[in-house]
Every structure is written in C-alpha cells, then in structure tokens.
Motif scaffolding. Structure first.
Motif, mmCIF file in Angstrom:
data_model
loop_
_atom_site.group_PDB
_atom_site.id
_atom_site.type_symbol
_atom_site.label_atom_id
_atom_site.label_comp_id
_atom_site.label_asym_id
_atom_site.label_seq_id
_atom_site.Cartn_x
_atom_site.Cartn_y
_atom_site.Cartn_z
ATOM 1 N N LYS A 95 0.838 -1.209 0.000
ATOM 2 C CA LYS A 95 0.000 0.000 0.000
ATOM 3 C C LYS A 95 0.873 1.259 0.000
ATOM 4 C CE LYS A 95 -3.329 -2.808 0.057
ATOM 5 N NZ LYS A 95 -3.849 -3.215 -1.267
ATOM 6 N N HIS A 98 1.933 1.892 -3.530
ATOM 7 C CA HIS A 98 0.900 2.544 -4.339
ATOM 8 C C HIS A 98 0.753 4.013 -3.951
ATOM 9 C CE1 HIS A 98 -0.860 -0.694 -6.759
ATOM 10 N NE2 HIS A 98 -0.553 -1.494 -5.754
ATOM 11 N N SER A 101 3.614 5.763 -5.498
ATOM 12 C CA SER A 101 3.497 5.829 -6.960
ATOM 13 C C SER A 101 2.653 7.025 -7.374
ATOM 14 C CB SER A 101 2.888 4.533 -7.510
ATOM 15 O OG SER A 101 1.513 4.425 -7.157
ATOM 16 N N ALA A 142 -3.332 5.397 -11.835
ATOM 17 C CA ALA A 142 -3.640 4.442 -10.761
ATOM 18 C C ALA A 142 -4.715 3.473 -11.226
ATOM 19 C CB ALA A 142 -4.094 5.191 -9.499
ATOM 20 N N GLU A 146 -4.435 -0.790 -12.243
ATOM 21 C CA GLU A 146 -5.341 -1.830 -11.745
ATOM 22 C C GLU A 146 -6.002 -2.581 -12.898
ATOM 23 O OE1 GLU A 146 -5.493 -2.848 -8.617
ATOM 24 O OE2 GLU A 146 -3.945 -1.348 -8.255
ATOM 25 N N ASP A 171 -5.810 0.056 -3.392
ATOM 26 C CA ASP A 171 -4.642 0.467 -4.174
ATOM 27 C C ASP A 171 -4.903 1.786 -4.901
ATOM 28 O OD1 ASP A 171 -3.321 -1.768 -3.340
ATOM 29 O OD2 ASP A 171 -3.540 -2.885 -5.208
ATOM 30 N N GLY A 175 -2.999 5.389 -4.287
ATOM 31 C CA GLY A 175 -2.382 6.144 -5.374
ATOM 32 C C GLY A 175 -2.982 7.535 -5.501
#
Length: 203
Positions: A95, A98, A101, A142, A146, A171, A175
């Motif tokens: 986590k 993410h 990121s 993001a 996924e 996630d 992000g």
C-alpha cells in the motif's frame, strides 16, 4: 541554483549506493546459487541504466524531486521489498508503494506538461493548469495499473489483486491520496515560492 546542485549531487550519491547494493546482492546470491535473486539484482541495475538511457535519448532530464522519488521507489520496491524480502517484515508495504506511486506519477504529469508546453512558441506556463493535469494524470494511471493487474490476473492466472475488489480499490485510493498530497504541495509551492520547473526566470 546552488540548492539544485546539492540536490542533484545527493541524487547521484543515492543512485551510486543503489548500484553498489545491487552489485553486492548479485555477487552474494550468485555464490549462494539463488538464480531468481541474481536476476532481480541484475534487473535493478538494468532499470537504473535504462532510466539514464531514456533521459539521454529523449533529452528530457528529470528534475530533482522526480528523480529522487523514482530512485526511492526503486529502492523500496525492488531492493527492500523483492531483493531483501521486506514484504514479510513491513506490514502493508504494498500500500505504501501505491501511495508513493501517486507522488511519482504526479511529478511525471508535471514533466509531461512542461515538455508539451515548451514546444509552443510562447512557452508560457500556467501553474494551475500544470497542477490539475498532474493530479488527473496520476489518478488516471492508478486506475490504468489496476486494469493491467486485472487483465494479467485473468489471462495469465496471476493473483496480483488477491481476487478482491477491496484490494483493488484500496490500491487506487492509496495512489490517489499520494497524488492529492503532491498536488497540494505543488499548489503551495506555486503560490508562495514559485515552481522553478515552470518558471523560466528561475527566480
């Protein structure tokens, strides 16, 4: 300008340390006969070199904050998490990845804006437009990531999303949170200190 030079020097040192750590891991795991870990160490070195090659070919140097974010992300995900096995040591490390990121992609969006805007004859920058574009770009990416994980899970039989909508949405939320935090930071910087990346006068 002096601060920028010191920051770049710090990034150079950080990258050098990562090369050294990756090389030590490569030799160590090679002696132990752990082929997968050897490949991971080689991949770390390859990724670091690839970034330099892409920057040189595209003639798009990364500003200090983006470069540091990318190096730190590689350090956490590839060296700590995968190579040294910290996934089992640090709870929810995925986590944090993410979340981070979102920060990186926000900076990437800012770089894309500058690169596209510099092609215009006027070369005038609008910080508000740049920040909004960076935010939306990061949030969109993001979601794209996924979609990629969902696709590979179903086509290749992987388990990146743990078969859970909660994992997927968490996630994306992580992000997005990273992107929002970074855009707020950029907004404050643009209002009070100006943004050197978008300020041609470098004041």
């Amino acid at each position: 300008m002096q601060i920028k030079k010191h920051t770049d020097r710090g990034n150079d040192l950080f990258e050098l340390v990562m090369y050294v750590v990756a090389a030590i891991c490569l030799v160590s795991f090679l002696i132990k006969g752990e082929a997968a870990k050897v490949m991971e160490a080689a991949l770390i070195i390859g990724v670091l070199l690839l970034i330099r090659i892409v920057v040189k070919i595209t003639k798009t140097p990364m500003f200090a904050a983006l470069r540091f974010s990318v190096l730190l992300f590689i350090c956490i995900t590839m060296i700590l998490a995968n190579e040294l096995g910290f996934y089992g040591v640090i709870p929810y490390l995925d986590k944090f990845e993410h979340l981070f990121s979102g920060v990186i992609l926000c900076f990437v969006g800012l770089l894309i804006y500058k690169k596209a805007n510099d092609r215009e004859t006027t070369k005038t920058h609008n910080a508000h437009v740049a920040i909004w574009l960076s935010l939306f770009f990061s949030i969109a990416m993001a979601g794209v990531w996924e979609i990629y994980e969902f696709t590979t899970d179903h086509l290749l039989g992987l388990n990146s999303q743990n078969g859970s909508l909660i994992d997927t949405m968490t996630d994306i939320i992580c992000g997005t949170s990273g992107a929002i935090a970074t855009s707020l930071y950029l907004a404050v910087k643009a209002k009070y200190k100006k943004m050197p990346l978008l300020d041609d006068s470098r004041s």
